[in-house]
Design an enzyme around this catalytic site. Structure first.
Site, PDB file in Angstrom:
ATOM      1  N   ASP A   1      -5.171   0.428 -30.973  1.00 30.22           N
ATOM      2  CA  ASP A   1      -5.680   1.799 -31.108  1.00 30.22           C
ATOM      3  C   ASP A   1      -6.735   2.105 -30.056  1.00 30.22           C
ATOM      4  OD1 ASP A   1      -7.667   0.871 -34.022  1.00 30.22           O
ATOM      5  OD2 ASP A   1      -7.820   0.407 -31.885  1.00 30.22           O
TER       6      ASP A   1
ATOM      7  N   GLU B   1       0.570  -8.516   8.787  1.00 30.92           N
ATOM      8  CA  GLU B   1       0.581  -7.046   8.890  1.00 30.92           C
ATOM      9  C   GLU B   1       1.623  -6.441   7.961  1.00 30.92           C
ATOM     10  OE1 GLU B   1      -2.400  -7.686  10.815  1.00 30.92           O
ATOM     11  OE2 GLU B   1      -1.836  -5.570  10.666  1.00 30.92           O
TER      12      GLU B   1
ATOM     13  N   ARG C   1       0.710  -9.105 -21.180  1.00 24.25           N
ATOM     14  CA  ARG C   1      -0.082  -8.925 -22.400  1.00 24.25           C
ATOM     15  C   ARG C   1       0.578  -7.935 -23.366  1.00 24.25           C
ATOM     16  NH1 ARG C   1      -5.144  -8.245 -21.947  1.00 24.25           N
ATOM     17  NH2 ARG C   1      -5.423  -6.726 -23.613  1.00 24.25           N
TER      18      ARG C   1
ATOM     19  N   PRO D   1       0.823  -1.221   0.000  1.00 20.76           N
ATOM     20  CA  PRO D   1       0.000   0.000   0.000  1.00 20.76           C
ATOM     21  C   PRO D   1       0.852   1.265   0.000  1.00 20.76           C
ATOM     22  CG  PRO D   1      -0.607  -1.478   1.808  1.00 20.76           C
ATOM     23  CD  PRO D   1       0.616  -2.035   1.190  1.00 20.76           C
TER      24      PRO D   1
HETATM   25  C1  4FN Z   1      -4.714   3.077   2.856  1.00 22.82           C
HETATM   26  C2  4FN Z   1      -4.867   1.642   2.397  1.00 22.82           C
HETATM   27  C3  4FN Z   1      -4.241   1.523   1.006  1.00 22.82           C
HETATM   28  C4  4FN Z   1      -6.346   1.289   2.273  1.00 22.82           C
HETATM   29  C5  4FN Z   1      -4.184   0.667   3.344  1.00 22.82           C
HETATM   30  C6  4FN Z   1      -3.609   1.125   4.528  1.00 22.82           C
HETATM   31  C7  4FN Z   1      -3.004   0.207   5.374  1.00 22.82           C
HETATM   32  C8  4FN Z   1      -2.946  -1.164   5.041  1.00 22.82           C
HETATM   33  C9  4FN Z   1      -3.500  -1.595   3.852  1.00 22.82           C
HETATM   34  C10 4FN Z   1      -3.474  -3.040   3.459  1.00 22.82           C
HETATM   35  O1  4FN Z   1      -4.172  -3.420   2.565  1.00 22.82           O
HETATM   36  N1  4FN Z   1      -2.642  -3.853   4.150  1.00 22.82           N
HETATM   37  C11 4FN Z   1      -2.579  -5.272   3.880  1.00 22.82           C
HETATM   38  C12 4FN Z   1      -1.584  -5.611   2.769  1.00 22.82           C
HETATM   39  N2  4FN Z   1      -2.003  -4.880   1.585  1.00 22.82           N
HETATM   40  C13 4FN Z   1      -1.372  -4.950   0.384  1.00 22.82           C
HETATM   41  O2  4FN Z   1      -0.435  -5.676   0.172  1.00 22.82           O
HETATM   42  C14 4FN Z   1      -1.890  -4.025  -0.690  1.00 22.82           C
HETATM   43  C15 4FN Z   1      -3.036  -3.260  -0.472  1.00 22.82           C
HETATM   44  C16 4FN Z   1      -3.496  -2.393  -1.492  1.00 22.82           C
HETATM   45  C17 4FN Z   1      -2.856  -2.263  -2.725  1.00 22.82           C
HETATM   46  C18 4FN Z   1      -1.714  -3.034  -2.938  1.00 22.82           C
HETATM   47  N3  4FN Z   1      -0.894  -3.122  -4.009  1.00 22.82           N
HETATM   48  O3  4FN Z   1       0.071  -4.013  -3.727  1.00 22.82           O
HETATM   49  C19 4FN Z   1      -0.080  -4.512  -2.491  1.00 22.82           C
HETATM   50  C20 4FN Z   1      -1.220  -3.909  -1.944  1.00 22.82           C
HETATM   51  C21 4FN Z   1      -1.614  -7.109   2.521  1.00 22.82           C
HETATM   52  C22 4FN Z   1      -1.043  -7.919   3.694  1.00 22.82           C
HETATM   53  C23 4FN Z   1       0.379  -7.482   3.996  1.00 22.82           C
HETATM   54  C24 4FN Z   1       0.402  -5.975   4.322  1.00 22.82           C
HETATM   55  C25 4FN Z   1      -0.173  -5.172   3.162  1.00 22.82           C
HETATM   56  C26 4FN Z   1      -4.140  -0.695   2.997  1.00 22.82           C
END
Ligand code: 4FN
Length: 245
Positions: A168, A115, A153, A88
């Site tokens: 396009d 976490e 892709r 995130p």
């Molecule tokens: C403010 C916001 C974004 C809502 C937010 C704030 C705090 C925590 C999270 C969250 O989702 N923590 C859990 C976690 N997420 C992700 O890995 C993840 C989430 C979103 C887009 C991603 N793109 O790649 C990886 C992404 C998966 C478990 C391991 C820790 C990360 C989200």
């Protein structure tokens, strides 16, 4: 292009090798996928991959050592690949970022769980951090698959003959025009006449106009983002549209 994915849930990636563009690219050797499970790199009888956070608080943290060892093994197998952590906190991905990703020889993708990961991995082992969007997810596996789908892709030969069709429309930076197929009328709703006319010039104009109109109405931010060359195309389309009126 090679993807090495570090994940506690390698089974989730089976979906990629079963059907669709990615599966075809993998079977044709256009792309390669190798999975690394940190549990295979966790020492001792219990092979721990996570533990309680220093400072207390809920949940668990993925341990440094097994992840660092899995990353080192992936780097040894794919020396040209950089390491990207899906998170995130990462840089928000868009098509421009995907184009850059697809231009590289390969990537080692790290998917988080619980976490998150020990922060020291970001210092020592990770080159880039990417996010697919602002919503809470359970893990980084789906984001990793999103990146792989979007990048693979774009590889030569991945889409076969229909690529030019996508070129396009999808690559114009505009939203898509409306699509219609059989039957001509459903519950009083008809297909726009121009699409039945066989006049390919008029059809192309109508589609361009619809794509522009929808983008203007629904995603004006995409219009603002268009590069100079696309803006030139925009001018051409507008001129076409004016001629058509
Ligand atoms: C403010 C916001 C974004 C809502 C937010 C704030 C705090 C925590 C999270 C969250 O989702 N923590 C859990 C976690 N997420 C992700 O890995 C993840 C989430 C979103 C887009 C991603 N793109 O790649 C990886 C992404 C998966 C478990 C391991 C820790 C990360 C989200």
């Amino acid at each position: 292009m090679r993807f090495d994915v570090i994940t506690l849930f390698p089974e989730q990636f089976r979906i990629l090798s079963r059907e669709g563009v990615v599966a075809r690219a993998l079977s044709r050797g256009i792309a390669e996928l190798r999975l690394w499970n940190p549990r295979d790199f966790a020492p001792g009888p219990h092979r721990r991959v996570d533990d309680r956070p220093y400072g207390g608080g809920p949940g668990m943290v993925m341990l440094f050592e097994p992840l660092a060892a899995a990353i080192a093994a992936a780097r040894a197998a794919s020396p040209k690949s950089q390491v990207a952590y899906l998170s995130p906190q990462g840089t928000r991905l868009d098509q421009d970022a995907i184009n850059d990703i697809a231009a590289k020889p390969g990537w080692i993708l790290l998917a988080g769980r619980y976490e998150g990961i020990d922060e020291r991995l970001l210092e020592r082992c990770i080159d880039q951090e990417w996010s697919i969007g602002d919503y809470v997810l359970s893990g980084g596996e789906l984001p990793a698959m999103v990146v792989m789908d979007a990048a693979i892709r774009l590889l030569p030969g991945a889409l076969g003959h229909e690529r030019s069709a996508y070129e396009d429309s999808h690559m114009s930076g505009l939203l898509d025009c409306p699509h219609f197929s059989r039957p001509e009328e459903i519950d009083g709703l008809r297909v726009p006449k121009v699409l039945l006319s066989g006049d390919h010039g008029a059809i192309a104009r109508w589609r361009r106009q619809q794509a522009l109109g929808r983008t203007w109405l629904k995603r004006p931010d995409l219009l603002a983002k268009m590069t100079l060359d696309q803006a030139t195309t925009l001018d051409q389309a507008t001129t076409l549209d004016q001629e058509a009126r």
